[in-house]
Structures are given as C-alpha cells and as structure tokens.
Design a protein around this motif. Sequence first.
Motif, PDB file in Angstrom:
ATOM      1  N   PHE B 117     -13.560 -38.969  29.634  1.00 10.81           N
ATOM      2  CA  PHE B 117     -13.054 -39.051  28.262  1.00 10.81           C
ATOM      3  C   PHE B 117     -12.469 -40.427  27.993  1.00 10.81           C
ATOM      4  N   MET B 118     -12.697 -40.914  26.786  1.00  7.83           N
ATOM      5  CA  MET B 118     -12.143 -42.189  26.336  1.00  7.83           C
ATOM      6  C   MET B 118     -11.358 -41.916  25.048  1.00  7.83           C
ATOM      7  N   ALA B 119     -10.252 -42.598  24.874  1.00  5.31           N
ATOM      8  CA  ALA B 119      -9.428 -42.383  23.687  1.00  5.31           C
ATOM      9  C   ALA B 119     -10.124 -42.908  22.436  1.00  5.31           C
ATOM     10  N   GLY B 120      -9.585 -42.534  21.293  1.00  2.94           N
ATOM     11  CA  GLY B 120     -10.054 -43.053  20.019  1.00  2.94           C
ATOM     12  C   GLY B 120     -10.047 -44.570  20.045  1.00  2.94           C
ATOM     13  N   SER B 121     -11.109 -45.177  19.560  1.00  6.43           N
ATOM     14  CA  SER B 121     -11.308 -46.612  19.748  1.00  6.43           C
ATOM     15  C   SER B 121     -11.748 -47.283  18.466  1.00  6.43           C
ATOM     16  N   GLY B 122     -11.465 -48.589  18.410  1.00  4.20           N
ATOM     17  CA  GLY B 122     -11.962 -49.405  17.322  1.00  4.20           C
ATOM     18  C   GLY B 122     -11.260 -49.195  15.994  1.00  4.20           C
ATOM     19  N   GLU B 353     -11.558 -30.120  13.856  1.00  5.53           N
ATOM     20  CA  GLU B 353     -12.670 -31.078  13.942  1.00  5.53           C
ATOM     21  C   GLU B 353     -12.821 -31.610  15.366  1.00  5.53           C
ATOM     22  N   THR B 354     -11.716 -32.069  15.934  1.00  7.45           N
ATOM     23  CA  THR B 354     -11.793 -32.658  17.268  1.00  7.45           C
ATOM     24  C   THR B 354     -12.167 -31.607  18.317  1.00  7.45           C
ATOM     25  N   VAL B 355     -11.546 -30.432  18.237  1.00  3.89           N
ATOM     26  CA  VAL B 355     -11.811 -29.402  19.254  1.00  3.89           C
ATOM     27  C   VAL B 355     -13.250 -28.903  19.154  1.00  3.89           C
ATOM     28  N   ASN B 356     -13.748 -28.708  17.943  1.00  2.00           N
ATOM     29  CA  ASN B 356     -15.155 -28.322  17.798  1.00  2.00           C
ATOM     30  C   ASN B 356     -16.079 -29.368  18.418  1.00  2.00           C
ATOM     31  N   ALA B 357     -15.838 -30.619  18.090  1.00  2.00           N
ATOM     32  CA  ALA B 357     -16.716 -31.683  18.589  1.00  2.00           C
ATOM     33  C   ALA B 357     -16.587 -31.827  20.099  1.00  2.00           C
ATOM     34  N   LEU B 358     -15.402 -31.560  20.604  1.00  2.00           N
ATOM     35  CA  LEU B 358     -15.167 -31.637  22.042  1.00  2.00           C
ATOM     36  C   LEU B 358     -15.944 -30.560  22.791  1.00  2.00           C
ATOM     37  N   TRP B 359     -15.903 -29.339  22.267  1.00  2.00           N
ATOM     38  CA  TRP B 359     -16.708 -28.277  22.880  1.00  2.00           C
ATOM     39  C   TRP B 359     -18.190 -28.633  22.817  1.00  2.00           C
ATOM     40  N   ALA B 360     -18.611 -29.208  21.698  1.00  2.00           N
ATOM     41  CA  ALA B 360     -20.018 -29.601  21.581  1.00  2.00           C
ATOM     42  C   ALA B 360     -20.367 -30.629  22.650  1.00  2.00           C
ATOM     43  N   ALA B 361     -19.497 -31.610  22.852  1.00  2.00           N
ATOM     44  CA  ALA B 361     -19.766 -32.642  23.862  1.00  2.00           C
ATOM     45  C   ALA B 361     -19.776 -32.029  25.269  1.00  2.00           C
ATOM     46  N   MET B 362     -18.892 -31.069  25.511  1.00  2.00           N
ATOM     47  CA  MET B 362     -18.882 -30.406  26.818  1.00  2.00           C
ATOM     48  C   MET B 362     -20.169 -29.618  27.043  1.00  2.00           C
ATOM     49  N   ALA B 372     -12.011 -39.359  21.979  1.00  2.00           N
ATOM     50  CA  ALA B 372     -11.621 -37.993  22.306  1.00  2.00           C
ATOM     51  C   ALA B 372     -10.144 -37.717  22.051  1.00  2.00           C
ATOM     52  N   ALA B 373      -9.349 -38.736  21.796  1.00  2.00           N
ATOM     53  CA  ALA B 373      -7.920 -38.499  21.528  1.00  2.00           C
ATOM     54  C   ALA B 373      -7.397 -39.580  20.598  1.00  2.00           C
ATOM     55  N   GLY B 374      -6.880 -39.153  19.451  1.00  2.00           N
ATOM     56  CA  GLY B 374      -6.171 -40.087  18.574  1.00  2.00           C
ATOM     57  C   GLY B 374      -6.941 -40.575  17.368  1.00  2.00           C
ATOM     58  N   TRP B 375      -8.181 -40.142  17.210  1.00  2.00           N
ATOM     59  CA  TRP B 375      -8.984 -40.657  16.082  1.00  2.00           C
ATOM     60  C   TRP B 375      -8.663 -39.908  14.804  1.00  2.00           C
ATOM     61  N   LEU B 376      -8.169 -40.606  13.820  1.00  2.79           N
ATOM     62  CA  LEU B 376      -7.951 -40.061  12.480  1.00  2.79           C
ATOM     63  C   LEU B 376      -8.877 -40.776  11.488  1.00  2.79           C
ATOM     64  N   GLU B 377      -9.053 -40.177  10.326  1.00  2.10           N
ATOM     65  CA  GLU B 377      -9.753 -40.824   9.201  1.00  2.10           C
ATOM     66  C   GLU B 377     -11.133 -41.353   9.612  1.00  2.10           C
ATOM     67  N   GLY B 378     -11.829 -40.613  10.446  1.00  2.00           N
ATOM     68  CA  GLY B 378     -13.138 -41.089  10.878  1.00  2.00           C
ATOM     69  C   GLY B 378     -13.073 -42.430  11.568  1.00  2.00           C
ATOM     70  N   GLY B 379     -11.944 -42.703  12.223  1.00  2.96           N
ATOM     71  CA  GLY B 379     -11.815 -43.928  12.999  1.00  2.96           C
ATOM     72  C   GLY B 379     -11.082 -45.046  12.298  1.00  2.96           C
ATOM     73  N   LEU B 380     -10.658 -44.821  11.076  1.00  6.12           N
ATOM     74  CA  LEU B 380      -9.945 -45.899  10.382  1.00  6.12           C
ATOM     75  C   LEU B 380      -8.488 -46.010  10.828  1.00  6.12           C
ATOM     76  N   SER B 381      -7.976 -44.985  11.519  1.00  3.98           N
ATOM     77  CA  SER B 381      -6.623 -45.114  12.044  1.00  3.98           C
ATOM     78  C   SER B 381      -6.477 -44.372  13.373  1.00  3.98           C
ATOM     79  N   PHE B 382      -5.684 -44.961  14.268  1.00  9.15           N
ATOM     80  CA  PHE B 382      -5.348 -44.319  15.535  1.00  9.15           C
ATOM     81  C   PHE B 382      -4.015 -43.612  15.346  1.00  9.15           C
ATOM     82  N   GLY B 383      -3.995 -42.301  15.523  1.00 10.79           N
ATOM     83  CA  GLY B 383      -2.772 -41.531  15.313  1.00 10.79           C
ATOM     84  C   GLY B 383      -2.061 -41.263  16.632  1.00 10.79           C
ATOM     85  N   TYR B 384      -0.802 -41.640  16.697  1.00  8.48           N
ATOM     86  CA  TYR B 384      -0.027 -41.402  17.919  1.00  8.48           C
ATOM     87  C   TYR B 384       0.166 -39.900  18.144  1.00  8.48           C
ATOM     88  N   GLU B 385       0.553 -39.189  17.104  1.00  3.75           N
ATOM     89  CA  GLU B 385       0.716 -37.736  17.251  1.00  3.75           C
ATOM     90  C   GLU B 385      -0.637 -37.078  17.523  1.00  3.75           C
TER      91      GLU B 385
END
Lengths: 506, 506
Positions: B117-122, B353-362, B372-385
């Motif tokens: 797994f890689m965190a939300g990026s870019g 959204e994230t959990v569904n996509a995560l199960w799909a990737a698994m 896989a962690a922290g992606w908000l707004e389709g990648g426009l922001s990294f969310g700490y929470e």
Amino acid sequence: MTDTPRQRRPRAPVPLRAGYKQLRHPFAPQAAFSGDEIAAMHDTALRVLENLGIRILLDEARSIFRAAGALVDDDSQMVRIGRDLVAEALSAAPRSIRLRAADPAHEQIFEPGAALFMAGSGCPNVTDALRGRRPGSRESFVETLRLQQSFDVIHMHGPSAEPQDVPIHLRHYTLMQEQLTNCTKPLFVYSRGRGQVAQSFEMIRLAHNLDDAAFQDGVWATTVINSNSPRQLDIPMARGIIDFARAGQLSLITPFCLAGAMAPVTVAGALVLQHAEALAGITLAQLARAGAPVAYGGFSSNVDMKSGSPAFGTPEHIRANLGSGQLARFIGLPWRSATGSASNAADAQGAAETVNALWAAMLAQATVTVHAAGWLEGGLSFGYEKFILDVEALQTLAELCRPAAADAAALAYDAIAEVAPGGHFFAAHHTMERYQTAFYAPLVADLSNHGLWTENGALRADQRATAIWQRTLAEFTPPPACKDAGARLAPYVAAQIAAGGMLPED
Amino acid sequence: MTDTPRQRRPRAPVPLRAGYKQLRHPFAPQAAFSGDEIAAMHDTALRVLENLGIRILLDEARSIFRAAGALVDDDSQMVRIGRDLVAEALSAAPRSIRLRAADPAHEQIFEPGAALFMAGSGCPNVTDALRGRRPGSRESFVETLRLQQSFDVIHMHGPSAEPQDVPIHLRHYTLMQEQLTNCTKPLFVYSRGRGQVAQSFEMIRLAHNLDDAAFQDGVWATTVINSNSPRQLDIPMARGIIDFARAGQLSLITPFCLAGAMAPVTVAGALVLQHAEALAGITLAQLARAGAPVAYGGFSSNVDMKSGSPAFGTPEHIRANLGSGQLARFIGLPWRSATGSASNAADAQGAAETVNALWAAMLAQATVTVHAAGWLEGGLSFGYEKFILDVEALQTLAELCRPAAADAAALAYDAIAEVAPGGHFFAAHHTMERYQTAFYAPLVADLSNHGLWTENGALRADQRATAIWQRTLAEFTPPPACKDAGARLAPYVAAQIAAGGMLPED
C-alpha cells in the motif's frame, strides 16, 4: 458542442426503485479456513451436540427431541443430539424456498447463490439529525418501513424500530398492520410466543385473502431465531421454530456468538459454537415438520475488549462471515449473514464497518444479509441518515450483480479511433449514445469540486442524507397492492384489542 | 472475577508499527469479465497500437521505437507498434522485483501475490481539522511523510503533498531530502525531466552511500508514469520511462483512463485504452533496457456525469479494478492499482469510496495500491484525518493476510465444555490465555456505548482522528537508518542550489 455531459442538468429526483430485485451473487465464494478446518469445525460442533448437549427450556421441544431418539434430561433440561439426527434434518431441509410478497415483482427465490438484503432490525431506538435519538415509536416504525419499501435494494422487511409506545400485548398487531398496509415485500414476524405468532399469521391471511393452502404455498412470513448462546434455547425461540415449521414459514436460525463474551475468544471456536446451536435449531425445525423452510444463520463477531460491546466490520467479523459461508456451503443450506456498525454516528467509522461487513457477506455468498442498512450502535438505534448512506453502499454492490457489457461495441475500438490523441470522449458518438445510463447515479455521494461543494454549504454525506430521507417519506404513497389490506384488518384488530390482546411468551 | 476484559484498562498509546509488513494476498482473484472478454480486450489493445498508434512527443523515444521496427511518423509524432514488439517486451519484463529500503525490514518483493500500500500521492493541497485546507508546503510534506513512516501498513513512500512553497527548480531536492531524512521505506522519485531524475538518483546514492552497482542491485526508486490519455505520451513521461529503465529503477506505468472523459464511456472500452497505453509504455521501457523493472498500471474509473469529476469506489471503478487485475494476470506482470475518494470531507462518503475501492484492489490482487490513505477530492487534497481513518481500513484488511488459528485449541471444545449453558466466556481459561491479543485493536474506531460516547464529547471518527495524527507527529523521531543522511546530503544540495538548481522538463 451541444448537450455534453459536462453541462449542468436539472437536479434529478431521488432515484428510487432502480430495479435491484432478484440479485445473484457476482463473486466466487472466498475462504477464511481450509476445507479440512471447516470439516473439523463441523465435526467438533457435532461432538458438542452429542457429548455436551444444549439446554432447551421448552418442554414441548424436549419431547420432540426425545421422541426422535435424542438423550434428554428433564431436570437439567439438557438435550444431547446424535449426529444421525442432524444428518437426517440436513437432508430434509429444502435448498430453495419461494418467498411470497404482496407485489409479485418483489417475490424472491431464497437459495444458495441469491443475494438478498434486509434493513437494520430490532432496534429499540431511532436516530435522525432533525429529532435526535429517541425510543422507537409507532411513528418511527412506519417511517422506517416506508424507507425500506422505497428502495428496491432492500428485499425483505425487517422490524427496523421497535414501536415502544404500543403496549407489548398489542404490539404485534401494530407490527403486522403497518407492514401489511405500507409494504409489498416479504414480511417479518417476531417469534414472541404461540399466540402472537398465530395472530400474526392470521393477519397475513386476512390482508391477502389467503386460505391455509395458499398461505403455505411458499413462505409469507420470516422470523429470526436467536439462541441464548452458549448452548441454550429459550421458550419463545423454541416455540417459534416449531410453529414456523408447522406453518411452512421461514426461520432464520441465528446464534449471536460474540467471541470473547457468549462464545470462545477464537473465531474458529465461536464458529464451532454457532454451528452447534444452528444445527440444533435446524434439527428441531425438521423434527417438527420435515421439509420445513429454514436457513442456517451466522452472526458471529468479536466483542470489543475495551468496552465489552459487539464489534462489526473488524477482521474477526469479516473472518467469521467468510467462515460461516463455508459452513453453510458445507451443509448445503441457504444462509443468513449480517453486516452492522458499532458506531454511534453516521460517520466514517460507521461507513467503514458496514461496508467491510457487506463485502464479507458478499464474498461469503450470504443468501440474505440482515442489518444491511441503518444499524447504529450495534443495533441499539436505527439511523435514518445511516440507512440512506448504507443504501448507497448496497446499490453499489447490487450494480455489480449485472454483468458489464464487453461486446465489440463496448470494447470501443471505433470510438478510440475517432478521438484524436490527447483529445476527449465527451462528444464522441459512442459516449453520446450511452452517457445517460452508462454509470451508476449516486444517491447521496457528492462529486462536485471543493469550490462548488463549499458554496453549497460544505455538507457532509450524513447531512445530505437528511434531505434524502425527508424527500423519500414526503413522496411515499402506499403501494396499490396494500390498498384493501387496511380495511380487511381493521375489524380483526379491533376485536382482538377488545378481547384483551395477547401477551408475548417468556 | 478479576481482570476480565470488561474492566476498564488504561488508554493504550497509538498502536504504531503493528507488523503489517510483506503482506501476501489472502483472497482468490475475482473476475469482472470472462476469460474470452479479457483476451478480446488484449487483442483490441494490440489492434489500437498496430493500426491507430500512439503519439509520443519525445524524439528519443520515437527513435528507440523506430530502431526496433515500429512504424514512426515524425510529422504527426505517431508511433504504430506491432504485436511482436509488445510480446518481446512482455517476455523481457521481470516478474519479481526487489524493492530496497534504508531499513532492511521494510524491503519488499514486488511481484504477483504481494500486497503493498502507498499513501495518497500527488496532492496539491492538504486538509486537516485544525488548520483547514491550504496549499501543500514543505512543512506539510514533512508531516505527511512522517505519518507514512509511522504506520507499517504503508509500504512505499508516495509524494503525498506537493511542497508548493519550494520553487520548482529546487523542489526535487526537498522531495528527496525529506524522504531520505525521515523515511526508511522504498522511495518515490518524480519523473520531471532528465536532470531532476539524475539528481534525485544521485541523492539516494549519497544518502545511502551506494555505488552504481549497489544502486542497481534491486530498486531504490519508484516513479509513476501517467500517459496523457487518450493515446499520448508526453516528454517528461517518455523520458522517465527511458531513464528509470536504464538505471534499473521501477516505473509504474499507469494510464489514468476516466471512462466518459479521456477514455470510452464503457468500462470495457476504458480498459482497452488503458491496456494499449500501458503496453506502449512497458514496451518502451524494455526497448530502453531489456529486463527493466516495470509494473502494469491500472487507474481507470468513471467520470461523474453531473460534475465531470473523477469518481472512486463506484461500481464502474470496482469493475475497472477487477478487470485491470485480470489484464495484469493475462500478461503476467505485477501491477499497480489505486483506491481513492472524491469526497470533499473525511465523512461517510469518503470512507465508503475508499473502502469499496480497497476491497476491489484486494480482490483484483493489486501488487501495490496507491492513494490508499489520505486522498480527498479525487487527489486535490491530502487529508490528515482521512489518512488516519484509511490506515484503520488498511490494517483491517492487513489482518486478514495472516491465517486465523484453527487447530484443536482454537476450535475450543474444552472451553465450550467449561462454560455452562447461558453462561459467558469472559473468565474462561481459554479466554484469559488469549484475550490480550485475540482481536485487532482499533486505531480510531470507538465501540463504547452511546452514553459513554456522549460523555466523551460525542466525537465523530474524523474528529477523533485529529488527536491521533497529532500524537503520531508529536511522538515521531527520525529512524536510526536516516541518521547520517542529512549530513551527507547537505553539501550536495547546497552546491546544486548555488549552481542554480534544475528546472523540470515540459
């Protein structure tokens, strides 16, 4: 460019009744344990029943077991059940069950491979953002029934919220009257004693004008049987198994085995206990009437070691779900699973819990998944916003039950040829022909960008869900198939109330 | 009864470093399309490459293709690639790749069957509850790197938040310095031109004291290559493929094919385009250096027809994930997937959204799942929470990568015999021996009852997550393996800055 997908279109009404009926599982079943381990669980459960036994509080049930050859001790109320009796019961139980419904379009074939969902059920309280958390009432029961009726992805009615403002000797009249006048899907009846069950069945016959033969032609009523884990079956539950079996109605025989509390702390051990208790209940049903419609029930999870509360969507719950599916397939019966949420709010925790458990139930090929929408606080409250959010999750999975197009037109070679490198497909013929129905239309998800979302009030999903359940209830009209039920039931209910009602059985 | 699980115990610290390293997929891969349909997609993608071609803006890349026998038109920059070239490339690409790391315990074998797994990026922006939404900065880049480093379930570093306060000709120094002084997992390098890539590689060699041979013994740097769908590869991306291949470093070759926007509106058509573009990139890498480490990349989803925004966790995204996994297995390569969230908040929508996509990737057996962690707004922001909430989801799935005990002791016959019917297992020997480690310990989920939860402030999960990332950052100390990296890098970076830095390439 005219009328491209990027242009704003008028806001659509809530997309109700999207046609998610009679779903079949799209995924191959997954395993949490090896085949040998599942066989060992089954064998260990049989040893539990043969050597340790199960305590059954109802005299009539012990008599049925004794007559069939089980070892019964009336002083301790313990019943030891040989594996031959269990095997006979399993071969007698039907594999495929027709669930009848007021609206024939909502009938279901309840069998391995089918995928049905039931809303959150049995909640003493209800929660919504406008009125807060409060005890369930007749009003909230009606509202939550209407929410169930309004979304096709809910396939069987459940007793969402307990109408606590109705006295318990009259409550079953309310439970049935409101289902029968608002709902057209397969119905739920509580097993709260012989008298209440008989009257509930009578109300179904009256509402739908069914004689005894018609009532037993398929299943009109479903109940949930929870054993008092570990190894105990109380009077109303044992009576319910017998009465539903004899009436040809469906029992979902579901031990609630929380690992570390009412069950061993290991998932494997909790499943052994679940399996033993479920097999005992299935055997009683088949002894009461061979061929009685029953489902294997699995509702094992873990207890939170900090609070003692039940946990859902955890690794242990996911494993228990997968293992339950394996055990159900091992004995060849349709089965009932559950999702659920321990969260106190319709927040990210609640969503992750329900969605995780839902995927587990899908991968375990549950025939029906109970508590699939609206369950908060481990079942202590039915959340209106949570219901709407969970319906979105259910619809997402239901979409996957339809195969995606992959013919030559869908592979889109010509569309790829039509669009220049670095261009876009918004106005391609291939897109224009399909865009209105190409994708699932979200119910509550908001995919607008941050600027627009902020302009629109920066609402969280649970806040948007409030408007959706309000609109759904405002737009609700009782379905045509319910039209005459109220008038048919009224004299019966009035007479029963005048006669003093019917207390539940302890 | 003493010391039972129901008793309140002191609040545990954040359970970091739980040992979720080197995971292997626990589920059998699932299909969204038939084998014949996948073969037809592959064949259609080859027809796209042979007959329609792909536009490649970099002269050097077109020269490489021409030398290998592809049909190249320099005026239109179109390259048509025969299926023989693609087949040779696929047979040259390695199936198993060793990812090196400053801490050997964080090394990974990147191959089919592995689950990374890689965190939300870019993300250009970052969001947290205390400071709101703001452009990414060096400070937030460091913080989000430290969050990645602090949880074992994040396996590769990603460029979480863009340090926009650092000028673009100096930014790669920051990106590498901060990774190399805070992090010990496999590293990320942006493909933003030959100069920046070469200097980034040089910084890795300096920090870890590697000569050329040691740098090429396994992979020290990973990049993501996004084609400009449809059918176009720009200069920095083509250059990145070539430079990473020649340096023996890993390219995740990932078209971003949004059905209905940059790709056909059908999932099957979007996958054909994705497959054609990924095959073109993989072929370029193998022509640049046979045996170069590459991964197949799938990041197809649908566009929201209301807003034009990318959608995640939708039925179309789930199907695209499953289909991408099938295509990756068809060509036999390890592959990169992604989860993601379009939500603007760390709310129930974002979680689903994230959990569904995560199960799909698994279920698609992605080798690495990005964002896989922290992606908000389709990648426009990294969310700490959002990051903390998603780590819980990842840890839940990671737990399933370990088999559950199912030996005789786990089946718990003796424990079931020990507890009387209707009793409980809290104090059973079987429980007491195991309860401290029996279950996954939640990171952010709160399972307390409604009364206690209300007393504690009635916090939603995202509100509780704030305290967790704060505590995680407060407790962070740079790992020992980073100790000397800062001193080794400082003179190099100072000299490069003095020399004017290095602009990215357009």
